[in-house]
Structures are given as structure tokens and as C-alpha cells.
Design a protein around this motif. Structure first.
Motif, PDB file in Angstrom:
ATOM      1  N   THR A  83     -11.542  13.428   6.996  1.00 34.44           N
ATOM      2  CA  THR A  83     -11.241  12.408   8.006  1.00 34.44           C
ATOM      3  C   THR A  83     -11.966  11.106   7.696  1.00 34.44           C
ATOM      4  O   THR A  83     -11.383  10.015   7.763  1.00 34.44           O
ATOM      5  N   ARG A  84     -13.238  11.220   7.330  1.00 39.64           N
ATOM      6  CA  ARG A  84     -14.023  10.028   7.023  1.00 39.64           C
ATOM      7  C   ARG A  84     -13.499   9.323   5.779  1.00 39.64           C
ATOM      8  O   ARG A  84     -13.345   8.092   5.763  1.00 39.64           O
ATOM      9  N   SER A  85     -13.197  10.084   4.729  1.00 39.35           N
ATOM     10  CA  SER A  85     -12.703   9.490   3.479  1.00 39.35           C
ATOM     11  C   SER A  85     -11.365   8.791   3.686  1.00 39.35           C
ATOM     12  O   SER A  85     -11.155   7.665   3.222  1.00 39.35           O
ATOM     13  N   LEU A  86     -10.452   9.464   4.387  1.00 40.12           N
ATOM     14  CA  LEU A  86      -9.121   8.908   4.576  1.00 40.12           C
ATOM     15  C   LEU A  86      -9.155   7.669   5.463  1.00 40.12           C
ATOM     16  O   LEU A  86      -8.476   6.675   5.184  1.00 40.12           O
ATOM     17  N   THR A  87      -9.969   7.711   6.522  1.00 39.70           N
ATOM     18  CA  THR A  87     -10.076   6.554   7.409  1.00 39.70           C
ATOM     19  C   THR A  87     -10.608   5.334   6.666  1.00 39.70           C
ATOM     20  O   THR A  87     -10.063   4.231   6.757  1.00 39.70           O
ATOM     21  N   GLY A  88     -11.682   5.524   5.910  1.00 44.97           N
ATOM     22  CA  GLY A  88     -12.247   4.417   5.139  1.00 44.97           C
ATOM     23  C   GLY A  88     -11.277   3.880   4.108  1.00 44.97           C
ATOM     24  O   GLY A  88     -11.169   2.662   3.903  1.00 44.97           O
ATOM     25  N   TYR A  89     -10.554   4.782   3.470  1.00 40.98           N
ATOM     26  CA  TYR A  89      -9.573   4.393   2.457  1.00 40.98           C
ATOM     27  C   TYR A  89      -8.451   3.556   3.067  1.00 40.98           C
ATOM     28  O   TYR A  89      -8.047   2.523   2.527  1.00 40.98           O
ATOM     29  N   LEU A  90      -7.951   3.984   4.220  1.00 43.73           N
ATOM     30  CA  LEU A  90      -6.891   3.235   4.899  1.00 43.73           C
ATOM     31  C   LEU A  90      -7.365   1.844   5.314  1.00 43.73           C
ATOM     32  O   LEU A  90      -6.663   0.848   5.114  1.00 43.73           O
ATOM     33  N   VAL A  91      -8.562   1.776   5.857  1.00 43.87           N
ATOM     34  CA  VAL A  91      -9.096   0.486   6.307  1.00 43.87           C
ATOM     35  C   VAL A  91      -9.267  -0.473   5.137  1.00 43.87           C
ATOM     36  O   VAL A  91      -8.891  -1.647   5.208  1.00 43.87           O
ATOM     37  N   GLY A  93      -4.871  -6.185   2.185  1.00 44.43           N
ATOM     38  CA  GLY A  93      -3.513  -6.690   2.303  1.00 44.43           C
ATOM     39  C   GLY A  93      -2.473  -5.921   1.522  1.00 44.43           C
ATOM     40  O   GLY A  93      -1.370  -6.419   1.293  1.00 44.43           O
ATOM     41  N   ARG A  94      -2.793  -4.676   1.118  1.00 40.46           N
ATOM     42  CA  ARG A  94      -1.836  -3.897   0.337  1.00 40.46           C
ATOM     43  C   ARG A  94      -0.796  -3.280   1.259  1.00 40.46           C
ATOM     44  O   ARG A  94      -1.129  -2.652   2.258  1.00 40.46           O
ATOM     45  N   ARG A  95       0.460  -3.457   0.888  1.00 44.89           N
ATOM     46  CA  ARG A  95       1.549  -2.899   1.690  1.00 44.89           C
ATOM     47  C   ARG A  95       1.802  -1.444   1.343  1.00 44.89           C
ATOM     48  O   ARG A  95       2.077  -0.625   2.219  1.00 44.89           O
ATOM     49  N   ARG A  96       1.726  -1.122   0.052  1.00 41.92           N
ATOM     50  CA  ARG A  96       1.994   0.242  -0.391  1.00 41.92           C
ATOM     51  C   ARG A  96       0.837   0.750  -1.247  1.00 41.92           C
ATOM     52  O   ARG A  96       0.437   0.095  -2.204  1.00 41.92           O
ATOM     53  N   PHE A  97       0.343   1.925  -0.889  1.00 41.70           N
ATOM     54  CA  PHE A  97      -0.728   2.559  -1.652  1.00 41.70           C
ATOM     55  C   PHE A  97      -0.644   4.061  -1.420  1.00 41.70           C
ATOM     56  O   PHE A  97      -0.153   4.519  -0.390  1.00 41.70           O
ATOM     57  N   TRP A 110       6.589   6.558  -1.394  1.00 43.43           N
ATOM     58  CA  TRP A 110       5.663   5.891  -2.306  1.00 43.43           C
ATOM     59  C   TRP A 110       4.213   6.321  -2.061  1.00 43.43           C
ATOM     60  O   TRP A 110       3.369   6.174  -2.938  1.00 43.43           O
ATOM     61  N   ALA A 111       3.917   6.870  -0.875  1.00 40.26           N
ATOM     62  CA  ALA A 111       2.538   7.266  -0.562  1.00 40.26           C
ATOM     63  C   ALA A 111       2.194   8.638  -1.119  1.00 40.26           C
ATOM     64  O   ALA A 111       1.023   9.013  -1.140  1.00 40.26           O
ATOM     65  N   ASN A 112       3.209   9.406  -1.562  1.00 39.16           N
ATOM     66  CA  ASN A 112       2.972  10.728  -2.144  1.00 39.16           C
ATOM     67  C   ASN A 112       3.619  10.824  -3.524  1.00 39.16           C
ATOM     68  O   ASN A 112       4.586  11.563  -3.719  1.00 39.16           O
ATOM     69  N   PRO A 113       3.119  10.078  -4.502  1.00 40.66           N
ATOM     70  CA  PRO A 113       3.742  10.096  -5.831  1.00 40.66           C
ATOM     71  C   PRO A 113       3.550  11.436  -6.536  1.00 40.66           C
ATOM     72  O   PRO A 113       2.586  12.161  -6.263  1.00 40.66           O
TER      73      PRO A 113
END
Length: 336
Positions: free
Chosen positions: A8-16, A22-26, A258-261
Motif C-alpha cells: 500500500t505504501r509503495s503503490l501510493t507513493g508511486y502514484l503520487v 505530470g505523466r498520463r500513462r505509467f 497500458w498500465a499492465n504491460p
């Protein structure tokens, strides 16, 4: 908590960080297929058919690690094929954990008890065992007697050794929903940490005959999952409430494939996990060369009935970032 705090911590920080940049797709989850060989040929799986001419090839350990470094997704789902056949699966997982990745090993469970000594228990490692029903139903889908017994023996061994284990269940046209209730009750007694659900999704590699008997239309999926949700809500579901709303036809989500390549033997699979138009040499090329806005039921006829989790579960994550009510709902769900 439904997921480990570290995830949860890793994903939240990564999203923020990505939003602030300003990345639209990652990417969120890398679908890593180090091989397509399998010890089963399940009725609903197209991989051993789609890649029949390269079934004996594998990615090297260094190619696998390089793919995770290239795409930078915080979560890696090691699939295939059967990943426990991959000779260096233990070292691969160890190397990914060293890179602070959260790793799901997606397995049919047949070799799980025998291969546990290649892994170390960690909050960053989870075995995701595929089970589509109780013994008779699952063995019929797998095409071999004894598969359910071996898979559940592997689950017991993994839990006794201190590993996290979840299961993934595909809901087909003929699935008896009351049997899935019995399955989840049984798996809860074994100590399974959570349950993933997905509708059966039709794609060309499975073949037209299987497609006609196994897969549902979009409307049929909505109807089936309205019953699924009512029956299974008391279990520790790992499918998010926003994605389940989508499966029940209660809201719309855009495709976020695109989020699950997917990275496999031939390269970066485009455009998505299910549809193969081409394979790209790099993740950047996949991202830049694909017309992502055209994917989805409104743009590509091949997507008409697709509601698969690897296309729409990440869209649920991004939806929660845009609406305060969804964000609170996801937070409460995670803490349950």
C-alpha cells in the motif's frame, strides 16, 4: 489489512510521484512471462496455443530482471506458462524483491509444495494459485484428475511455511456460483489470504469452439457478477470494489491496458495481455506506438465483451485518484 502495508505504501507513493511529474500513462503491474511451457493445457487458456512454436524457449534471468528495470512497475506478476517450471524462478523472485518489487507468482499449484525451498517468506511475495471450482469442476477445466488435490496441498504447504497465498478464480458461463461459495469457504479454512475474481474473457488463441461454450457476453457478465457479488461479499476479495461495480454494470471504466504491460519471449506484447498484433523491442516503443485511446469496447470490436482485470482493475485505481468518495471507499476496503 487486505494487502501488506508495504505494498500500500509503495503503490501510493508511486502514484503520487507519477501524477506530480505530470505523466498520463505509467505501468502499475508488469505481466512477466519468462516461459510459455506448462504442465497443463486448461480449456480457458490460450498461451500454450498462441505460442506453440516457441513453447520450449525461455527468457534468461537477466532479460527478466532488465524488463522490470525498464518498465519500473512496482508490482510484478510472474505468469506464463507455469512459472514454477522456470529453472531460475527462485533467483528471479529474490532479485526482484531486492529491487523492492512486490511479486505475485501465478501458478496452477502442481509444483508448489516441491519448489517452496527456492523461496523465502516475505510480505513482498505472494503465490497466486488458480482454482476454478471444487475438485470435479477444476479438474475438468484443467483436463486432468488430481489437479485440485495437488494445488490445495501446495497451498497448505505454503501457508505452513509462512508464505502469503491468494487464489484467482475465473467465472465462466457454466460456473455454479454456489460452488464458488463452497470453494472460498474451504480455502478460508486453509488460511488463504485473499481471493481474486475475473470473468472468463474470450480471445482468439483459445479457439472458437471453447469461446462459444465458456465465455460470456458483456451483458451476461454483468448479470453473473451481480449474483457473484451478493454471494461472495463476506469473503476477503482482492478485486477492488470499483472494479466489481464495473463487472456488475453499475459504472463504466476506460480500458487501461497500458498500465499492465506484458513482456514475454518475443518482446513487449502489443496492444495488451489478450490481443496480439505485434511484439515490440522495448516498453517505450509499446507505449508510444500503440493507439491506447482506440482500445476498449467503443473502439476495437475485439474488445466488445472484454472486462478483464488487467485492463480495468488499474482503471479502478486511477478512478479512485480522481474522486474523493472513491478514494475513501478504497481506503476503507483496504483496511477491512
Amino acid at each position: 489489512m487486505r494487502f501488506p502495508l508495504s505494498l500500500t505504501r509503495s503503490l501510493t507513493g508511486y502514484l503520487v510521484r507519477n501524477r506530480l511529474a505530470g505523466r498520463r500513462r505509467f505501468p502499475l503491474v508488469l505481466m512477466l512471462e519468462p516461459l510459455h511451457a506448462c504442465n497443463l493445457a486448461c480449456a480457458g487458456c490460450g498461451r500454450v496455443r498462441e505460442y506453440a512454436d516457441s513453447i520450449h524457449q525461455t527468457l534468461s534471468l537477466e532479460e527478466c530482471v532488465a524488463a522490470t528495470d525498464e518498465c519500473k512497475a512496482p508490482v510484478v506478476s510472474i505468469c506464463g506458462g507455469e512459472p514454477l517450471i522456470y529453472p531460475e524462478i527462485g533467483e528471479l523472485v529474490r532479485r526482484l524483491v531486492e529491487r523492492n518489487k512486490h511479486v505475485y507468482v501465478c501458478t496452477n499449484g502442481l509444483l508448489l509444495a516441491k519448489r517452496l525451498d527456492r523461496f523465502c517468506p516475505s510480505s513482498r511475495v505472494c503465490f497466486n494459485v488458480h482454482l476454478d471450482g471444487m475438485e470435479a469442476s477444476h479438474d475438468a477445466m484443467a483436463g486432468r484428475p488430481g489437479v485440485f488435490a495437488q494445488a490445495t496441498a501446495g497451498i497448505r504447504a505454503a501457508k505452513n511455511a509462512g508464505f502469503r497465498v491468494c487464489t484467482n478464480t475465473t467465472i465462466y458461463r457454466q460456473t455454479d456460483l454456489h460452488e464458488i461459495v463452497v470453494l472460498f469457504e474451504y480455502l478460508s479454512l486453509l488460511g488463504v489470504d485473499g481471493f481474486l475474481l475475473s470473468p472468463a474473457y474470450a480471445y482468439e488463441a483459445v479457439g472458437p469452439q471453447a469461446g462459444q461454450t465458456l465465455f460470456m457476453t458483456r451483458d451476461e457478465i454483468h448479470e453473473k457478477f451481480r449474483h457473484v457479488r451478493a454471494l461472495l461479499d463476506r469473503f476477503q476479495l482482492m478485486s477492488s470494489p470499483i472494479y466489481l461495480d464495473f463487472l456488475c454494470g453499475q459504472r463504466e471504466l476506460p480500458c487501461a491496458a497500458w498500465a499492465n504491460p506484458t513482456r514475454n519471449i518475443r518482446g513487449w506484447k502489443g496492444p495488451c495481455y489478450l490481443i496480439t498484433d505485434t511484439h515490440y523491442a522495448s516498453y517505450r516503443e509499446l507505449l508510444e506506438a500503440t493507439d491506447w485511446d482506440r482500445l476498449g469496447p467503443a473502439g476495437d470490436p475485439r474488445c466488445r465483451h472484454c472486462l478483464v482485470h488487467c485492463g480495468f482493475e488499474p482503471a479502478a485505481v486511477f478512478a479512485a485518484q480522481r474522486r474523493w468518495r472513491d478514494a475513501v471507499r478504497m481506503a476503507v476496503w483496504q483496511m477491512r
